[in-house]
Design a protein around this motif. Structure first.
Motif, PDB file in Angstrom:
ATOM      1  N   SER A 101     -88.423  -9.733 -21.581  1.00  0.00           N
ATOM      2  CA  SER A 101     -89.133 -10.275 -22.744  1.00  0.00           C
ATOM      3  C   SER A 101     -90.641 -10.220 -22.527  1.00  0.00           C
ATOM      4  N   LEU A 102     -91.057 -10.472 -21.307  1.00  0.00           N
ATOM      5  CA  LEU A 102     -92.491 -10.381 -21.033  1.00  0.00           C
ATOM      6  C   LEU A 102     -92.967  -8.937 -21.115  1.00  0.00           C
ATOM      7  N   ILE A 103     -92.169  -8.054 -20.564  1.00  0.00           N
ATOM      8  CA  ILE A 103     -92.528  -6.641 -20.625  1.00  0.00           C
ATOM      9  C   ILE A 103     -92.578  -6.191 -22.082  1.00  0.00           C
ATOM     10  N   ALA A 104     -91.594  -6.605 -22.845  1.00  0.00           N
ATOM     11  CA  ALA A 104     -91.572  -6.236 -24.263  1.00  0.00           C
ATOM     12  C   ALA A 104     -92.784  -6.792 -24.992  1.00  0.00           C
ATOM     13  N   GLY A 105     -93.243  -7.941 -24.552  1.00  0.00           N
ATOM     14  CA  GLY A 105     -94.409  -8.524 -25.180  1.00  0.00           C
ATOM     15  C   GLY A 105     -95.670  -7.700 -24.999  1.00  0.00           C
ATOM     16  N   ARG A 106     -95.649  -6.826 -24.048  1.00  0.00           N
ATOM     17  CA  ARG A 106     -96.808  -5.974 -23.797  1.00  0.00           C
ATOM     18  C   ARG A 106     -96.678  -4.625 -24.483  1.00  0.00           C
ATOM     19  N   LEU A 107     -95.530  -4.403 -25.094  1.00  0.00           N
ATOM     20  CA  LEU A 107     -95.298  -3.131 -25.773  1.00  0.00           C
ATOM     21  C   LEU A 107     -95.029  -3.410 -27.245  1.00  0.00           C
ATOM     22  N   PRO A 108     -96.049  -3.313 -28.051  1.00  0.00           N
ATOM     23  CA  PRO A 108     -95.910  -3.661 -29.456  1.00  0.00           C
ATOM     24  C   PRO A 108     -94.780  -2.899 -30.128  1.00  0.00           C
ATOM     25  N   GLY A 109     -93.941  -3.626 -30.800  1.00  0.00           N
ATOM     26  CA  GLY A 109     -92.868  -2.999 -31.554  1.00  0.00           C
ATOM     27  C   GLY A 109     -91.611  -2.734 -30.765  1.00  0.00           C
ATOM     28  N   LEU A 131     -83.791  -5.656 -37.251  1.00  0.00           N
ATOM     29  CA  LEU A 131     -84.235  -5.770 -38.637  1.00  0.00           C
ATOM     30  C   LEU A 131     -85.688  -6.193 -38.780  1.00  0.00           C
ATOM     31  N   ARG A 132     -86.212  -6.831 -37.780  1.00  0.00           N
ATOM     32  CA  ARG A 132     -87.548  -7.372 -37.895  1.00  0.00           C
ATOM     33  C   ARG A 132     -88.567  -6.288 -38.225  1.00  0.00           C
ATOM     34  N   PRO A 133     -89.498  -6.592 -39.110  1.00  0.00           N
ATOM     35  CA  PRO A 133     -90.511  -5.581 -39.433  1.00  0.00           C
ATOM     36  C   PRO A 133     -91.337  -5.214 -38.212  1.00  0.00           C
ATOM     37  N   GLY A 134     -91.713  -3.954 -38.166  1.00  0.00           N
ATOM     38  CA  GLY A 134     -92.578  -3.512 -37.081  1.00  0.00           C
ATOM     39  C   GLY A 134     -91.846  -3.045 -35.850  1.00  0.00           C
ATOM     40  N   ILE A 135     -90.530  -3.102 -35.896  1.00  0.00           N
ATOM     41  CA  ILE A 135     -89.764  -2.648 -34.737  1.00  0.00           C
ATOM     42  C   ILE A 135     -89.816  -1.135 -34.659  1.00  0.00           C
ATOM     43  N   LYS A 136     -90.202  -0.655 -33.517  1.00  0.00           N
ATOM     44  CA  LYS A 136     -90.138   0.788 -33.257  1.00  0.00           C
ATOM     45  C   LYS A 136     -88.809   1.079 -32.597  1.00  0.00           C
ATOM     46  N   ARG A 137     -88.196   2.137 -32.984  1.00  0.00           N
ATOM     47  CA  ARG A 137     -86.900   2.442 -32.403  1.00  0.00           C
ATOM     48  C   ARG A 137     -86.915   3.847 -31.805  1.00  0.00           C
ATOM     49  N   GLY A 138     -86.432   3.933 -30.581  1.00  0.00           N
ATOM     50  CA  GLY A 138     -86.322   5.233 -29.940  1.00  0.00           C
ATOM     51  C   GLY A 138     -87.675   5.847 -29.610  1.00  0.00           C
ATOM     52  N   ASN A 139     -87.611   7.054 -29.091  1.00  0.00           N
ATOM     53  CA  ASN A 139     -88.818   7.827 -28.796  1.00  0.00           C
ATOM     54  C   ASN A 139     -89.827   7.038 -27.979  1.00  0.00           C
ATOM     55  N   ILE A 140     -89.374   6.443 -26.926  1.00  0.00           N
ATOM     56  CA  ILE A 140     -90.301   5.749 -26.043  1.00  0.00           C
ATOM     57  C   ILE A 140     -91.163   6.793 -25.344  1.00  0.00           C
TER      58      ILE A 140
END
Length: 274
Positions: A90-98, A61-70
């Motif tokens: 979590s660290l990896i996700a921190g480097r990939l906005p959204g 739900l959080r704003p800015g979340i990108k879903r799919g289509n990596i």
DNA sequence: AAGCACGTCAACCGCCTGGAT
DNA sequence: AATCCAGGCGGTTGACGTGCT
């Protein structure tokens, strides 16, 4: 004394979220902000565990979340960062906005692992072309009946001091260091927006970035992992046989010479900080 | 068309950590 | 120092969708 559960679970809903629940949660957080997850469900009128609310918000739900289509660029970065950090989603996700850690973890387990295995298999064949011919049978077994995964590499739990010791002694390891999960520092806090994170990271001064990195006790040794083979696969200093067993294999999924893009910049900056 | 096997991914579970007391 | 609490993390599960036979 054991820990008390985060909630009683009695009378609480589980499973997929309804749109009504999503709306309730979103509206409440927009009004009151994140946090107080334990009391949030009650205050928001949700029959959910606080943890479930947090997860739903963080991953969906959080704003800015990108879903799919990596994208392939993102995949490339995930693979490279995984080679450095291991399963530090979590660290990896921190480097990939959204992107969320859960999405990256799922994508890794369902897509990239197979892709890497395929690449590794081809690489192994090219180096062992004089040996056995292995027939790849289509797996028909159910998941539960599948062969057990190869034994995981011995867990390397590195504390800050241990990490420093390794750095100081120049000791290297054949596998990605898997430091014990740590709470991510404020710089990498998941409560920060990904956009601001990415912005800060890619545009911040090197000093600020270095200071940020210093807060993160993510020690990563620096094995000779960028030895590009003729097949376009980077092999590291690990065991030559098994990626899963900890040896580095770092395929450049979408690498083009001179193709400088944002994700590459992120990765380069990350390397410098490490 | 029906049944089965497999892939995907949202959600759950249990453990860990930092902060407060 | 010991304990509790809240939040965060990674591993795992299971429902659902899709493709194959």
């Amino acid at each position: 004394m054991g820990r008390s559960p985060c909630c009683s679970k009695v009378g609480l809903r589980r499973g997929p979220w309804s749109t009504k629940e999503d709306t309730l949660l979103s509206n409440y957080i927009q009004l009151h902000g994140e946090g107080q997850w334990r009391s949030l469900p009650k205050n928001a009128g949700l029959l959910r565990c606080g943890k479930s609310c947090r997860l739903r918000w963080m991953n969906y739900l959080r704003p800015g979340i990108k879903r799919g289509n990596i994208s392939e660029d993102e995949e490339d970065l995930i693979v490279r960062l995984h080679g450095l950090l291991g399963n530090r989603w979590s660290l990896i996700a921190g480097r990939l906005p959204g992107r969320t850690d859960n999405e990256i973890k799922n994508h890794w387990n369902t897509h990239l692992l197979k892709k890497l295995k395929g690449i590794q298999h081809r690489a192994a064949k090219s180096t062992n072309n004089n040996t056995k011919k292995t027939t790849v049978k289509k797996q028909k077994k159910k998941k539960v009946a599948a062969a057990p995964p190869p034994p995981p590499p011995p867990e390397v739990k590195v504390t800050t001091t241990q990490a420093e010791g390794i750095i100081n002694t120049g000791t290297t390891t054949d596998q990605p260091i898997k430091p014990k999960p740590i709470r991510v520092s404020a710089v990498f806090s998941r409560t920060n927006s990904y956009d601001s994170l990415a912005s800060n990271w890619t545009t911040s001064s090197s000093e600020a970035a270095a200071a940020a990195a210093a807060e993160v006790v993510s020690f990563v040794p620096w094995p000779p992992m960028f030895q590009l083979g003729g097949d376009g696969v980077c092999y590291g200093g690990g065991e030559e046989d098994d990626f899963l067993a900890g040896g580095f294999i770092l395929p450049l999924l979408n690498h083009h010479e001179g193709d400088v893009n944002t994700l590459d910049q992120v990765y380069d900056e990350y390397l410098q900080l490490l």
